[in-house]
Design a protein around this motif. Sequence first.
Motif, PDB file in Angstrom:
ATOM      1  N   UNK A 729     -18.569  29.730 -28.158  1.00 41.04           N
ATOM      2  CA  UNK A 729     -17.573  28.683 -29.081  1.00 41.04           C
ATOM      3  C   UNK A 729     -16.865  28.456 -30.118  1.00 41.04           C
ATOM      4  N   UNK A 730     -16.278  27.554 -29.958  1.00 38.80           N
ATOM      5  CA  UNK A 730     -15.020  27.613 -31.764  1.00 38.80           C
ATOM      6  C   UNK A 730     -15.875  27.339 -32.442  1.00 38.80           C
ATOM      7  N   UNK A 731     -15.880  27.540 -33.406  1.00 35.10           N
ATOM      8  CA  UNK A 731     -16.099  27.413 -35.139  1.00 35.10           C
ATOM      9  C   UNK A 731     -15.455  26.373 -35.615  1.00 35.10           C
ATOM     10  N   UNK A 732     -15.435  25.501 -36.931  1.00 31.62           N
ATOM     11  CA  UNK A 732     -14.317  24.875 -37.700  1.00 31.62           C
ATOM     12  C   UNK A 732     -14.486  24.766 -38.819  1.00 31.62           C
ATOM     13  N   UNK A 733     -14.251  24.485 -39.735  1.00 31.15           N
ATOM     14  CA  UNK A 733     -14.727  24.223 -41.356  1.00 31.15           C
ATOM     15  C   UNK A 733     -13.790  22.811 -41.380  1.00 31.15           C
ATOM     16  N   UNK A 771      -8.379  21.553 -41.461  1.00 30.79           N
ATOM     17  CA  UNK A 771      -9.155  22.264 -40.095  1.00 30.79           C
ATOM     18  C   UNK A 771      -9.093  24.104 -40.739  1.00 30.79           C
ATOM     19  N   UNK A 772     -10.408  24.968 -40.668  1.00 31.98           N
ATOM     20  CA  UNK A 772     -10.136  26.385 -40.319  1.00 31.98           C
ATOM     21  C   UNK A 772     -10.640  27.192 -39.848  1.00 31.98           C
ATOM     22  N   UNK A 773     -10.527  28.005 -38.784  1.00 34.82           N
ATOM     23  CA  UNK A 773     -11.509  28.238 -37.986  1.00 34.82           C
ATOM     24  C   UNK A 773     -11.346  29.639 -38.087  1.00 34.82           C
ATOM     25  N   UNK A 774     -12.860  29.759 -37.793  1.00 33.90           N
ATOM     26  CA  UNK A 774     -13.327  31.419 -37.704  1.00 33.90           C
ATOM     27  C   UNK A 774     -12.901  32.180 -36.997  1.00 33.90           C
ATOM     28  N   UNK A 775     -12.305  33.443 -36.971  1.00 39.16           N
ATOM     29  CA  UNK A 775     -11.322  34.050 -35.788  1.00 39.16           C
ATOM     30  C   UNK A 775     -12.492  35.127 -35.474  1.00 39.16           C
ATOM     31  N   UNK A 776     -12.734  35.918 -36.557  1.00 42.36           N
ATOM     32  CA  UNK A 776     -13.654  36.824 -36.566  1.00 42.36           C
ATOM     33  C   UNK A 776     -15.420  36.983 -37.122  1.00 42.36           C
ATOM     34  N   UNK A 777     -15.974  37.993 -36.712  1.00 47.75           N
ATOM     35  CA  UNK A 777     -17.608  38.021 -37.256  1.00 47.75           C
ATOM     36  C   UNK A 777     -17.596  37.919 -38.945  1.00 47.75           C
ATOM     37  N   UNK A 778     -18.850  37.787 -38.905  1.00 41.34           N
ATOM     38  CA  UNK A 778     -19.098  37.964 -40.616  1.00 41.34           C
ATOM     39  C   UNK A 778     -19.375  36.468 -41.276  1.00 41.34           C
ATOM     40  N   UNK A 779     -20.038  36.850 -42.485  1.00 42.40           N
ATOM     41  CA  UNK A 779     -20.638  36.031 -43.324  1.00 42.40           C
ATOM     42  C   UNK A 779     -19.519  35.677 -44.183  1.00 42.40           C
TER      43      UNK A 779
END
Length: 812
Positions: A729-733, A771-779
């Motif tokens: 999935x794609x995750x955005x703020x 719109x800010x997309x999460x690109x790499x895994x992490x916290x």
Amino acid sequence: MRRITTQLVNISFIAILLIGGFVLANNYMQHHGREEGFAHWAFTPAVLAACGHGYINSNVASPELKKFLSLGKQTFSCDALPKNIIPAKFTGLQATKYYLLAMTAGIWKLFGISWDKLFYISAILFALALVAGFLLFRLAMGLTISGFLTLVFGVTLLHTGYFPDLHDFCMAPFFLWYLLFLGKLVKYPFSFYRGFILAVLAGLVLGIGLGFTVNFLIYTPLFILTVFLFTPAGLTKRLGIKLGISGVYCAVLFCVAHPVLIRMAHGNNLFQNAIQGLSDSHVYELYIKQSPIYDMLTHYSDEFVRMILVSYANHVHHYTLSIPLDTKPYVHFGMTYLIEIIKYFPGDVITHGVASLLKILSLPFSHLLPARWLPTVGVIYAASLSIAALSLIVLRNYSLRIAIFVLLLILFLGFYPAIQYEGRHVFFLSIISLWMLGLIINLAIKIITQPNFRGSIRINLKGSLLIVLIPSVLIVSAMTIAVIWQQHQLHKLFTRYDNAQLQAVSFTTKLEKNNLTQINIPNVTSGNLVKQSVRFGYLMINLDQKQCKSSPVYLQVTYRKSPFCQTNPNVCSYDKLAHTLKISVKDNSKVFLPVYDNYIYRFSGIKVPTKQVNCITKIAKIKNLRRFPLQLFVMLPNNWHSQRLFQQIGRPQYYEVKLPKVIHTSPENLVIDQKIWQFKLHKPVLSFRSRLVKFNSGSLIVAGKPNSDFNFILQFVPKVFTKSELATADYYFVAEGKLQKGGFSIGLVKDRKWIQSSLLNLTTTGDFKIAIKIITPGMYKMTLANFLRNSGSNHFKLFRYGWLKIRKKSNV
């Protein structure tokens, strides 16, 4: 009897401050939350100690512990630990936060292992800071004034915006108690017994403080200097006792701070921090105008400074061995590079110190007064200096020795923050001006209410003027001489730039969106590229005013991430080294840009507004890099010889490339479907908010004047994104709102650092969509911060905001 009554009143007031301060601070934290200030993964020793395994570190293979330390959960049970705990060495952060972790272990052992229990530590430190502040005021003024100013000081501590960050706030109580012990040395009769007690207490406070933050190292010599120079015993008397007291102080300090000092002896990053203090962001904080010809450090970034120091070692000193952080070679080359800066820029160094002094003296006004009441910066500075001068005159007529002590202490506490001026490093120094103001008020009340006291005043006009005029003349003279010398030195240095041997390089252009053109410049840097090395190059870009359609010209230096980042995303997620330069083109101008390659980043070229591409008539690189040890940004127009080659105190000039747009995306080239603005969002939970944040009918409103142009406004609870989740999935703020005044930054924060590739700075008023997309895994912690000019006010709203998850197979 009267003395006993006074002592009982003092003790009662202290008890009220302790209890009331603890309750007030704890309630504040419950209401506002805490800022996720530092690397929580370092708290393993605190967990193990609270669970009865002793104060040790260990690489514990426990999924529950890993989840707790990554803030995936708020509480932890000792039952989740394995039976066999194998000790391991403390990391650098664990060694330098030794007593913070030990105090955390004690709190967790008593109340249970939970991040919220750290509220108790903040509350205890706040209460101790109030008591120390009260006792400092009592050194020079009555109970009523001391109590009132203590409450005022407490308000400033709470409302600076730094109280929720335990890492920053912990400096306040230790500094105040240390300062109190210095004051007692100076005020009261000197004896071995009193000196011995104060030496033990000062050593304890400073030693424990070093176990919270290593910044306290700079205060180490103050106690010894006070003992020898400013006690009532005089300069030449009782030297044996003074040596003994100083020895006790050093012994206690070393024993208590031993874990921290041993770690720092193996290497540290203190000189890197001092170099970072010269960056543009700190120059703006200090209200300093840049020279139109040079910029010492265009970009505030740990990685950027590390590349400067490593390339300096490689290309100037031909040092080819590995130079990791926190090692002796890194300390050596950091110190050497800083000496080079001081050699060429002595005027700027003193200017930074004077600007810092002015900011420190004006802290109480900027922290307490509403924005609409604040006069101009010049008026605030004049009022602050007047209070300082008048208080020194008052002290001079009481005791010349104490007046000189206070004067030198003010100069030290005012000048040293210039090393790296940030609000979070200095907010507690507001007590300086409050103390001096209280001294003046106390004297005025005595003159009005006590006729006998009025008649006993004998003003030594000549001595009073000298205590103010002598340091003023010395500072102005030193600054003037240093500026003249710097102008001479830099004239020779920039002549070397102007006559540098150049080698032309080829380049290609590519039109991009937002009316920008990317200029790709291959094969600029030179040197071997291994993990700890840096390839360095110095570009010369020729700009011709006749070819330009507009001025100033904006050049954005860009970097791309190396293939190493594909397998190590966590290492590469912090800094985007791109930075924008504003250049006013007059006739022909030569622009010199240092560029770098390392195992994480590669210089990829320059972006320029498309309409200004024709301004660039030539691109070359400098051949002999060793002749240019300082890696400065330099802009040389034809008339540069007559330009100002030094910085000066005044309103800084902010700049940025303004591209009118409503939709802001991260990454910058993110392509999204318009349907994204219609989906339902998962609203995040706040973990911290400043006093400027309010809620109204579902909207998040930020309004008011902050205490710093760039401090955090709010943070949301950390969110963890796994590799498997990002694969499906794609995750955005997503956020929508309206900016009415000021500006703000929004982006992801990890381990106290912005993920620069996610950072968006909004300064154009009007409606916006983000719109800010999460690109790499992490916290990550989604964070908003002020992004202001000239200490203005902020006013914006978020009508709609939250997280959005879109499965890969979705039509969006």
